[in-house]
Design a protein around this motif. Structure first.
Motif, PDB file in Angstrom:
ATOM      1  N   TYR A  62      20.330  48.843  50.627  1.00 53.65           N
ATOM      2  CA  TYR A  62      21.361  48.394  51.560  1.00 53.65           C
ATOM      3  C   TYR A  62      21.107  49.026  52.915  1.00 53.65           C
ATOM      4  O   TYR A  62      20.749  50.196  52.998  1.00 53.65           O
ATOM      5  N   ALA A  63      21.310  48.247  53.952  1.00 48.32           N
ATOM      6  CA  ALA A  63      21.088  48.732  55.305  1.00 48.32           C
ATOM      7  C   ALA A  63      22.399  48.745  56.079  1.00 48.32           C
ATOM      8  O   ALA A  63      23.252  47.869  55.904  1.00 48.32           O
ATOM      9  N   VAL A  64      22.536  49.760  56.931  1.00 44.47           N
ATOM     10  CA  VAL A  64      23.684  49.853  57.832  1.00 44.47           C
ATOM     11  C   VAL A  64      23.159  50.248  59.210  1.00 44.47           C
ATOM     12  O   VAL A  64      22.098  50.850  59.338  1.00 44.47           O
ATOM     13  N   ALA A  65      23.929  49.886  60.236  1.00 49.08           N
ATOM     14  CA  ALA A  65      23.593  50.266  61.601  1.00 49.08           C
ATOM     15  C   ALA A  65      24.521  51.402  62.024  1.00 49.08           C
ATOM     16  O   ALA A  65      25.738  51.316  61.848  1.00 49.08           O
ATOM     17  N   GLU A  66      23.925  52.458  62.556  1.00 46.93           N
ATOM     18  CA  GLU A  66      24.697  53.592  63.049  1.00 46.93           C
ATOM     19  C   GLU A  66      24.042  54.125  64.321  1.00 46.93           C
ATOM     20  O   GLU A  66      22.846  54.458  64.313  1.00 46.93           O
ATOM     21  N   GLU A  67      24.813  54.165  65.394  1.00 51.62           N
ATOM     22  CA  GLU A  67      24.363  54.728  66.660  1.00 51.62           C
ATOM     23  C   GLU A  67      23.034  54.130  67.141  1.00 51.62           C
ATOM     24  O   GLU A  67      22.144  54.840  67.608  1.00 51.62           O
ATOM     25  N   GLY A  68      22.878  52.812  66.977  1.00 47.11           N
ATOM     26  CA  GLY A  68      21.701  52.116  67.464  1.00 47.11           C
ATOM     27  C   GLY A  68      20.491  52.195  66.568  1.00 47.11           C
ATOM     28  O   GLY A  68      19.415  51.734  66.945  1.00 47.11           O
TER      29      GLY A  68
END
Length: 63
Positions: free
Chosen positions: A15-21
């Protein structure tokens, strides 16, 4: 009996998430990778391409 030193394939997705670019990919087997957005895009396309190829290589694949 499988050799425990040889990694076995996982059937659970990552699973992928976006955090702070940045993109963080977490998955089975303690997988954790942080990538730039560009690297994540290229990795995602590479995974899709490899999945298509792997499905066609399966012995039970239909012609």
């Amino acid at each position: 009996m499988p050799d425990p030193a040889v990694p076995q394939p996982h059937s659970e997705p990552g699973y992928a998430v976006a955090e702070e670019g940045l993109v963080i990919l977490e998955g089975p087997g303690a997988l954790a990778v942080t990538m730039t957005a560009d690297a994540a895009s290229r990795t995602g396309q590479s995974l899709l391409d490899a999945a298509v190829a792997a499905r066609s290589q399966r012995s039970d694949a239909t012609p």
